[in-house]
Design a protein around this motif. Structure first.
Motif, PDB file in Angstrom:
ATOM      1  N   MET A  50       0.764  -1.237   0.011  1.00 47.66           N
ATOM      2  CA  MET A  50      -0.028   0.080  -0.220  1.00 47.66           C
ATOM      3  C   MET A  50       0.822   1.274   0.134  1.00 47.66           C
ATOM      4  SD  MET A  50      -2.824   1.094   2.779  1.00 47.66           S
ATOM      5  CE  MET A  50      -1.641   1.362   4.203  1.00 47.66           C
ATOM      6  N   LYS A  51       1.354   1.520  -1.071  1.00 44.51           N
ATOM      7  CA  LYS A  51       2.352   2.791  -1.335  1.00 44.51           C
ATOM      8  C   LYS A  51       1.493   3.899  -2.033  1.00 44.51           C
ATOM      9  CE  LYS A  51       6.709   4.086  -2.660  1.00 44.51           C
ATOM     10  NZ  LYS A  51       8.044   4.184  -2.206  1.00 44.51           N
ATOM     11  N   THR A  52       1.074   4.973  -1.135  1.00 46.29           N
ATOM     12  CA  THR A  52       0.592   6.175  -1.652  1.00 46.29           C
ATOM     13  C   THR A  52       1.698   7.262  -1.462  1.00 46.29           C
ATOM     14  OG1 THR A  52      -0.557   6.569   0.227  1.00 46.29           O
ATOM     15  CG2 THR A  52      -1.740   5.173  -1.222  1.00 46.29           C
ATOM     16  N   ILE A  53       1.553   8.352  -2.033  1.00 45.50           N
ATOM     17  CA  ILE A  53       2.385   9.297  -2.020  1.00 45.50           C
ATOM     18  C   ILE A  53       2.087  10.129  -0.690  1.00 45.50           C
ATOM     19  CG2 ILE A  53       3.056  11.655  -2.984  1.00 45.50           C
ATOM     20  CD1 ILE A  53       2.870  10.527  -5.596  1.00 45.50           C
ATOM     21  N   VAL A  54       0.873  10.346  -0.309  1.00 45.11           N
ATOM     22  CA  VAL A  54       0.445  11.051   0.974  1.00 45.11           C
ATOM     23  C   VAL A  54       0.907  10.288   2.027  1.00 45.11           C
ATOM     24  CG1 VAL A  54      -1.483  11.815   2.168  1.00 45.11           C
ATOM     25  CG2 VAL A  54      -1.346  12.154  -0.254  1.00 45.11           C
ATOM     26  N   LEU A  55       0.620   8.730   2.113  1.00 40.81           N
ATOM     27  CA  LEU A  55       1.050   8.001   3.379  1.00 40.81           C
ATOM     28  C   LEU A  55       2.807   8.138   3.419  1.00 40.81           C
ATOM     29  CD1 LEU A  55       0.184   6.392   5.617  1.00 40.81           C
ATOM     30  CD2 LEU A  55       0.411   4.334   4.004  1.00 40.81           C
ATOM     31  N   ALA A  56       3.384   7.863   2.083  1.00 43.38           N
ATOM     32  CA  ALA A  56       4.544   7.581   2.381  1.00 43.38           C
ATOM     33  C   ALA A  56       5.436   9.279   2.845  1.00 43.38           C
ATOM     34  CB  ALA A  56       5.201   7.498   1.018  1.00 43.38           C
ATOM     35  N   THR A  57       4.906  10.455   2.207  1.00 42.70           N
ATOM     36  CA  THR A  57       5.323  11.551   3.003  1.00 42.70           C
ATOM     37  C   THR A  57       4.861  11.803   4.204  1.00 42.70           C
ATOM     38  OG1 THR A  57       4.947  12.495   0.686  1.00 42.70           O
ATOM     39  CG2 THR A  57       5.064  14.178   2.456  1.00 42.70           C
ATOM     40  N   ALA A  58       3.661  11.300   4.582  1.00 40.81           N
ATOM     41  CA  ALA A  58       3.267  11.551   6.083  1.00 40.81           C
ATOM     42  C   ALA A  58       4.427  10.501   6.995  1.00 40.81           C
ATOM     43  CB  ALA A  58       1.774  11.340   6.268  1.00 40.81           C
ATOM     44  N   ILE A  59       4.471   9.455   6.642  1.00 39.03           N
ATOM     45  CA  ILE A  59       5.435   8.575   7.290  1.00 39.03           C
ATOM     46  C   ILE A  59       7.087   9.212   7.400  1.00 39.03           C
ATOM     47  CG2 ILE A  59       6.534   6.239   7.579  1.00 39.03           C
ATOM     48  CD1 ILE A  59       3.661   6.324   8.619  1.00 39.03           C
ATOM     49  N   ARG A  60       7.417   9.833   6.484  1.00 36.44           N
ATOM     50  CA  ARG A  60       8.532  10.443   6.428  1.00 36.44           C
ATOM     51  C   ARG A  60       8.758  11.694   7.537  1.00 36.44           C
ATOM     52  NH1 ARG A  60       9.861  11.567   0.877  1.00 36.44           N
ATOM     53  NH2 ARG A  60       9.134  13.402   1.328  1.00 36.44           N
ATOM     54  N   ILE A  61       7.618  12.185   7.714  1.00 42.71           N
ATOM     55  CA  ILE A  61       7.610  13.196   8.564  1.00 42.71           C
ATOM     56  C   ILE A  61       7.110  12.933  10.079  1.00 42.71           C
ATOM     57  CG2 ILE A  61       6.285  15.484   9.167  1.00 42.71           C
ATOM     58  CD1 ILE A  61       5.669  15.638   6.278  1.00 42.71           C
ATOM     59  N   LEU A  62       6.312  11.812  10.057  1.00 36.57           N
ATOM     60  CA  LEU A  62       5.987  11.336  11.527  1.00 36.57           C
ATOM     61  C   LEU A  62       7.103  10.495  12.084  1.00 36.57           C
ATOM     62  CD1 LEU A  62       2.288  10.399  11.063  1.00 36.57           C
ATOM     63  CD2 LEU A  62       3.475  12.425  12.367  1.00 36.57           C
ATOM     64  N   ILE A  63       7.985   9.638  11.441  1.00 35.70           N
ATOM     65  CA  ILE A  63       9.124   8.866  12.116  1.00 35.70           C
ATOM     66  C   ILE A  63       9.996   9.418  12.967  1.00 35.70           C
ATOM     67  CG2 ILE A  63      11.235   7.494  11.416  1.00 35.70           C
ATOM     68  CD1 ILE A  63       9.513   6.228   9.201  1.00 35.70           C
ATOM     69  N   PRO A  64      10.367  10.543  12.639  1.00 38.60           N
ATOM     70  CA  PRO A  64      11.398  11.368  13.614  1.00 38.60           C
ATOM     71  C   PRO A  64      10.489  11.614  14.909  1.00 38.60           C
ATOM     72  CG  PRO A  64      11.896  12.349  11.418  1.00 38.60           C
ATOM     73  CD  PRO A  64      10.432  11.340  11.383  1.00 38.60           C
ATOM     74  N   LEU A  65       9.342  12.169  14.728  1.00 36.67           N
ATOM     75  CA  LEU A  65       8.516  12.510  15.821  1.00 36.67           C
ATOM     76  C   LEU A  65       8.156  11.306  16.807  1.00 36.67           C
ATOM     77  CD1 LEU A  65       5.925  14.812  14.231  1.00 36.67           C
ATOM     78  CD2 LEU A  65       7.793  15.633  15.410  1.00 36.67           C
ATOM     79  N   PHE A  66       7.842  10.078  16.162  1.00 40.67           N
ATOM     80  CA  PHE A  66       7.583   9.019  16.839  1.00 40.67           C
ATOM     81  C   PHE A  66       8.922   8.666  17.691  1.00 40.67           C
ATOM     82  CE2 PHE A  66       4.188   7.695  13.980  1.00 40.67           C
ATOM     83  CZ  PHE A  66       2.937   7.763  15.163  1.00 40.67           C
ATOM     84  N   ILE A  67      10.053   8.643  17.096  1.00 37.34           N
ATOM     85  CA  ILE A  67      11.224   8.284  18.008  1.00 37.34           C
ATOM     86  C   ILE A  67      11.826   9.326  19.015  1.00 37.34           C
ATOM     87  CG2 ILE A  67      14.022   8.018  17.529  1.00 37.34           C
ATOM     88  CD1 ILE A  67      12.160   5.895  16.202  1.00 37.34           C
ATOM     89  N   ILE A  68      11.448  10.774  18.721  1.00 38.81           N
ATOM     90  CA  ILE A  68      11.743  11.673  19.806  1.00 38.81           C
ATOM     91  C   ILE A  68      10.849  11.435  21.100  1.00 38.81           C
ATOM     92  CG2 ILE A  68      11.745  14.152  20.139  1.00 38.81           C
ATOM     93  CD1 ILE A  68      12.962  14.579  17.250  1.00 38.81           C
ATOM     94  N   PHE A  69       9.473  11.159  20.722  1.00 35.08           N
ATOM     95  CA  PHE A  69       8.610  11.104  21.665  1.00 35.08           C
ATOM     96  C   PHE A  69       8.888   9.754  22.311  1.00 35.08           C
ATOM     97  CE2 PHE A  69       4.564   9.909  23.387  1.00 35.08           C
ATOM     98  CZ  PHE A  69       4.356  11.017  24.541  1.00 35.08           C
ATOM     99  N   SER A  70       9.345   8.624  21.779  1.00 37.28           N
ATOM    100  CA  SER A  70       9.575   7.533  22.400  1.00 37.28           C
ATOM    101  C   SER A  70      10.741   7.445  23.272  1.00 37.28           C
ATOM    102  CB  SER A  70       9.903   6.344  21.695  1.00 37.28           C
ATOM    103  OG  SER A  70      11.091   6.363  20.654  1.00 37.28           O
ATOM    104  N   VAL A  71      11.856   8.172  22.972  1.00 37.47           N
ATOM    105  CA  VAL A  71      12.984   8.225  23.762  1.00 37.47           C
ATOM    106  C   VAL A  71      12.628   9.246  25.163  1.00 37.47           C
ATOM    107  CG1 VAL A  71      15.359   9.464  23.868  1.00 37.47           C
ATOM    108  CG2 VAL A  71      14.733   8.070  21.809  1.00 37.47           C
ATOM    109  N   TYR A  72      11.706  10.356  24.764  1.00 35.51           N
ATOM    110  CA  TYR A  72      11.455  11.187  25.862  1.00 35.51           C
ATOM    111  C   TYR A  72      10.796  10.100  26.926  1.00 35.51           C
ATOM    112  CZ  TYR A  72       8.397  14.523  28.587  1.00 35.51           C
ATOM    113  OH  TYR A  72       7.768  15.086  29.540  1.00 35.51           O
ATOM    114  N   THR A  73       9.763   9.450  26.441  1.00 32.84           N
ATOM    115  CA  THR A  73       8.985   8.575  27.414  1.00 32.84           C
ATOM    116  C   THR A  73       9.768   7.736  27.925  1.00 32.84           C
ATOM    117  OG1 THR A  73       7.065   8.758  25.887  1.00 32.84           O
ATOM    118  CG2 THR A  73       6.959   7.256  27.445  1.00 32.84           C
TER     119      THR A  73
END
Length: 180
Positions: A1-24
């Protein structure tokens, strides 16, 4: 399931998930959170990336290390050789990668090794108490204070082990399920 919108959103969200996980992870011994919840939040990034791009692209992006090195000279000391390798692999990688004497090694980090490292850290934090004659999982704290982290101690080592253990297990499950 490769869509441009999902791929762009994931590229933006991955650093946020990692930073929040390290904070937690690091706020877990004083407040709700810790290694388990931080590991689950961090593994969401890898699950979404695998859903979007597939398991092989996720492995190529996050779990492969490119190591460069010169052949060791016979009269060169080990410490000088290791410093030269560190300089090549960390600071001057792109420039030195094209050198004719340079050797290239690609190392894949398996999820089983992440699980084993996390389990080793978690058990080590408990054994430190046994070695000093205290009960298993006895907490030891340092005397200094780090501004963002607080006072480091064995509970942070345990949380880091659980964090790696959870990420490794979720990666293993995700890769097995996505390949079938």
């Amino acid at each position: 399931m490769k869509t441009i919108v999902l791929a762009t959103a994931i590229r933006i969200l991955i650093p946020l998930f990692i930073i929040f996980s390290v904070y937690t992870l690091f706020r877990g011994h004083n407040h709700p959170g810790g290694g388990f919840i931080g590991g689950l939040i961090g593994s969401i990034a890898f699950v979404f990336h695998t859903m979007t791009h597939g398991p092989q692209h996720t492995v190529d992006t996050f779990l492969k290390l490119n190591l460069y090195g010169y052949p060791r000279q016979p009269n060169q000391s080990r410490s000088l050789y290791l410093m030269r390798m560190m300089r090549v692999n960390v600071w001057r990688r792109r420039k030195m990668a094209r050198h004719p004497d340079m050797k290239h090694h690609m190392v894949r980090i398996e999820s089983v090794y992440i699980i084993a490292t996390g389990l080793f850290l978690a058990v080590t934090s408990g054994v430190l108490g046994l070695l000093s004659g205290q009960p298993f999982m006895h907490a030891y704290w340092t005397d200094f204070y780090i501004p963002v982290l607080g006072k480091p101690g064995t509970p942070i080592l345990f949380d880091l082990g659980v964090y790696l253990l959870v990420i490794g297990v979720v990666l293993k499950i995700t890769f097995v399920m996505s390949e079938e």
